[in-house]
Design an enzyme around this catalytic site. Structure first.
Site: not given
Ligand code: IPE
Ligand code: MG
Length: 238
Positions: A22, A27, A39, A67, A69, A71, A133, A192, A205
Site C-alpha cells: 500500500d 508516494w 503504481h 482487490s 474493491e 474497481w 519460490l 487493516r 503474524e
Molecule cells: C496500493 O497503493 C496499490 C493498489 C491498491 C493497487 P494505493 O493506490 O492504495 O496507494 P494510496 O493508499 O492511495 O497511497
Molecule cells: Mg491504499
C-alpha cells in the site's frame, strides 16, 4: 541457482509471506506526480521484492495486486493498473521462469480484461512445474468473494454437510494447495486487512510499516523478518 541468504541471522523464517503493498498513490502525490506513476514504481518494486525473497529459504509469496474493491476507483486508474500489470508480466515472465519461480493467481479471473487473463493463464501454465519460490498474485481478489465462491462450488459438487471440515473447505478456496500465511506485511501506514486472505491469515503474524510500498527495500523486509523470527507463535496453545 542463487546462493540462499543464511537464515542464521533469524531464529526461524516464515514459509509463506503475504504482502499488502500500500501507498503507491501517496508516494506519487507527494512528488506532485500522477497516481499512476506511483503504481509504476509499485509494480517495479514487486519485481525487486521477488528478487529479494528468492534469496531466502522462503517458499511462498502472495502479493495483493488488485482487490475486488479496487474497481471502485476511477476508470482511468483501473485500466492504467491493468496495463501496468500486463506490461510487467510481459517484461519479466521469461526471467521468472529462468529463476525457476512458479506463478499462481488467486481471484476472479473472468472479469479482467481478456489480454490480462491470457497473460496470467500463460504465465501460470509456463511456470507450473517450477520448484523455487511460488509467486502468488492476488488480482481481482477478495477474501469474502473467495469464501462465497468456495461455498458455491461445495454445493455444486454435492458435498454433504457432515463432510465439510476445515480441511475440505480449504481445498475449495483459491489457495488450495498453498499453506496458510505465516507473516503478513502491510506497507503505507494502514493497519487493516482490507479483505485479504481472511481464512488463510487466521494465525498469521502481522507486520505494519509506515514505509510507502515504492520505497520498501531489502532492509525493510529484513526488519519484518527479524520481528517475525523473535515472536513465539502459540496457535492458541501455551
Ligand atoms: C496500493 O497503493 C496499490 C493498489 C491498491 C493497487 P494505493 O493506490 O492504495 O496507494 P494510496 O493508499 O492511495 O497511497
Ligand atoms: Mg491504499
Amino acid at each position: 541457482m542463487a546462493e540462499k541468504v543464511s537464515s542464521k541471522k533469524f531464529n526461524h523464517l516464515p514459509n509463506h509471506v503475504a504482502i499488502v503493498p500500500d501507498g503507491n498513490g501517496r508516494w506519487a502525490e507527494r512528488r506532485g506526480w500522477p497516481r499512476l506513476q506511483g503504481h509504476r514504481a509499485g509494480v517495479e518494486n514487486m519485481h525487486r521484492m521477488v528478487q529479494y525473497l528468492n534469496e531466502y529459504p522462503i517458499k511462498y509469496l502472495t502479493l495483493y495486486s488488485f482487490s475486488s474493491e479496487n474497481w471502485g476507483r476511477p476508470e482511468s486508474e483501473v485500466s492504467g493498473l491493468f496495463e501496468l500489470l500486463l506490461e510487467v508480466i510481459d517484461s519479466y515472465l521469461q526471467e521468472i521462469h529462468e529463476k525457476n519461480i512458479r506463478m499462481c493467481h488467486i481471484g476472479r479471473l473472468e472479469s479482467l480484461p481478456e489480454e490480462l487473463q491470457k497473460a496470467i493463464t500463460q504465465a501460470v501454465t509456463l511456470t507450473k512445474n517450477n520448484t523455487q519460490l511460488t509467486l502468488n498474485i492476488a488480482l481481482n481478489y477478495g477474501g469474502r468473494p473467495e469464501i462465497v465462491d468456495a461455498v458455491r462450488r461445495l454445493i455444486t459438487d454435492g458435498i454433504k454437510p457432515k463432510d465439510i471440515t476445515e480441511k475440505t473447505f480449504s481445498k475449495y478456496l483459491y489457495t488450495a494447495g498453498l499453506p496458510d500465511v505465516d507473516l503478513l506485511i502491510r506497507t503505507g501506514d494502514e493497519t487493516r486487512l482490507s479483505n485479504f486472505l481472511l481464512w488463510q491469515t487466521a494465525y498469521s503474524e502481522y507486520h505494519f510499516t509506515k514505509v510507502l510500498w515504492p520505497d520498501f527495500r531489502k532492509k525493510d523486509l529484513d526488519r519484518a523478518l527479524l520481528s517475525y523470527s523473535r515472536r513465539k507463535r502459540r496457535f492458541g496453545g501455551l
